[in-house]
Design an enzyme around this catalytic site. Sequence first.
Site, short mmCIF file in Angstrom:
data_model
loop_
_atom_site.label_atom_id
_atom_site.label_comp_id
_atom_site.label_asym_id
_atom_site.label_seq_id
_atom_site.Cartn_x
_atom_site.Cartn_y
_atom_site.Cartn_z
N TYR A 274 64.66 -24.23 54.63
CA TYR A 274 65.38 -24.98 53.59
C TYR A 274 64.57 -26.21 53.16
O TYR A 274 64.19 -27.04 53.99
CB TYR A 274 66.75 -25.43 54.11
CG TYR A 274 67.66 -25.88 53.00
CD1 TYR A 274 68.36 -24.96 52.24
CD2 TYR A 274 67.82 -27.22 52.71
CE1 TYR A 274 69.20 -25.37 51.22
CE2 TYR A 274 68.66 -27.64 51.69
CZ TYR A 274 69.34 -26.70 50.94
OH TYR A 274 70.17 -27.11 49.93
N TYR A 324 66.35 -23.62 42.80
CA TYR A 324 67.20 -24.22 43.82
C TYR A 324 68.56 -23.53 43.84
O TYR A 324 69.39 -23.77 42.97
CB TYR A 324 67.37 -25.71 43.53
CG TYR A 324 68.03 -26.48 44.64
CD1 TYR A 324 67.33 -26.75 45.82
CD2 TYR A 324 69.33 -26.94 44.54
CE1 TYR A 324 67.92 -27.45 46.86
CE2 TYR A 324 69.93 -27.65 45.57
CZ TYR A 324 69.22 -27.90 46.72
OH TYR A 324 69.79 -28.60 47.74
#
Lengths: 379, 161
Positions: A274, A324
Amino acid sequence: MRGRCAIVGLGITEQGVGLGLEGRELRARAVDLALADAGLPREAIDGYIRAHVEREDLRYMGLSPNFSVSMMTGGATPVFTVIAAQALIESGQAELVACVYGEAQSASAITGKPDIGSYGYGYPTLYGLLGAAATHAFHARRHMHLYGTTSEHLGAVAVTQRNYAVKRPGTLGFGKSLTLAEHQASPMIADPFRRFDCTRNTDGGIAVLVASAERARSLRKKPVYVLGAGTGHNIANWHSGEVFEHHDNIAPAKARAFAQAGMTLADIDMAQLYDPFTISPLMQLEAFGFIKAGQGGPFYAEGGARPDGAMPTNTGGGQLSAYYTTGFTGIAEAVLQLRGEAGEGQLKKAATSLVSGHGMNAGVQNTWAHACMILGNNP
Amino acid sequence: MDKQAQLEKRNALLAAIRKVGGDPADLPFWEGCEAGVFLLHRCAKCERHYWPASRCVEHGDEAMHWVEASGRGRVYTYTVLHHAYTPATRDKVPFAIAVVQLEEGPFYHSTVLECAVDTVAVDLPVEAVMMPHESGLTLPLFRPGRVRPGRVRPGRVRPGA
């Protein structure tokens, strides 16, 4: 737990800034794409997990599952939805669970409203603390203080990931190279983060379909098995006063995931970590133990995360350079690589992938939740 | 101050806390700030200090109380915001937000006064100064100060807290 469930369908919508589509439409398209990918009809979905809040998705999508639940644990949510899907399948509540994301995050930027100005951190907002960049900058500054990590090291993360995205159609970084000099010349956002250290909000949807391994083998796509998964919460490090040294609380998550998989770090071919900011994959590579604490900067600078490096990381450009989707980006990339569908960016060795999620803005911090899983193409 | 006036003052402070999305559980802390003292939440059983208001990780709510703390600490980490996320901060950037580790242990996010943004540094010793804020709350800000190495002020129970 190893290999009892698998991802059998993946839907990735168009990703970009200002797509003009609402979140619900993005989710609907992602589900349609995932069903087409799996070769399954709409009625096959008998469980639905929405990251983050479900309102009227089912009616709009024409789905008829037995349940629909919302989950929210920040950027750890996507991995957590797969863990939950597994549990729901294993407990006999569903046979095909859709884990769905779709948000039009850039819409607020278009209207001129501050995009993440609404992120509040409790009392620190009284001092002007706003945005995830500032809260992650605390970790970056501490890392710099402890280990001598530099802005150029962070730049190496940005450049490494952009080099992956340059070759990947459909990403925001496709065909747009980035040099370290350009990174260094980009404006400071929240020191030490420059613009190219930060992800930007994009619009897009992703859905993954999870089924039992047995069912997966009868479907058209090569199953991507969940080999192990684990979670950790940074509150433990908050209590011990070490939260700023820990980007995530990875130790318990790693222990559980690797024990379930019966694997060690040496068995991992790639990492999809992440990445809201450049410091994030760097610190996670250290915390997982791929490299020693403090070695993240030199590791990136020397090419350790490149396709031919010791641990290819965020191989589709990641959230920094691709798009994203609050944690689904890494899951999607792992699935593509493990199926051999990553095109020009396909890694030669791609049988297993570590995938992580991180985040959750709550109160005085933004680095609370962590969830990771190991995906692989052999159960 | 009579009881009625005290109650009104408390309610005004609670309203100010709620307006900024603060936590009413921290009311004694903000009352302390108004009175010029820096309070921390402390477990009397193990002497762990907390901020914001918490239950003790070991003893729960058995012995939590607010105590006067030193108001001193060191910059543990910080950031300098250059990007104005809201119109309100447009004329303030660049400004530093420091995470101060107080002598008693807890972290406190704040700004550092009397210190150019490029001189804020990890380990800088700082001490709290109470300043009125537009929200109606009184906020602890920090300025470079002295820290007695290794000393942790035991903290005393404040009457009425």
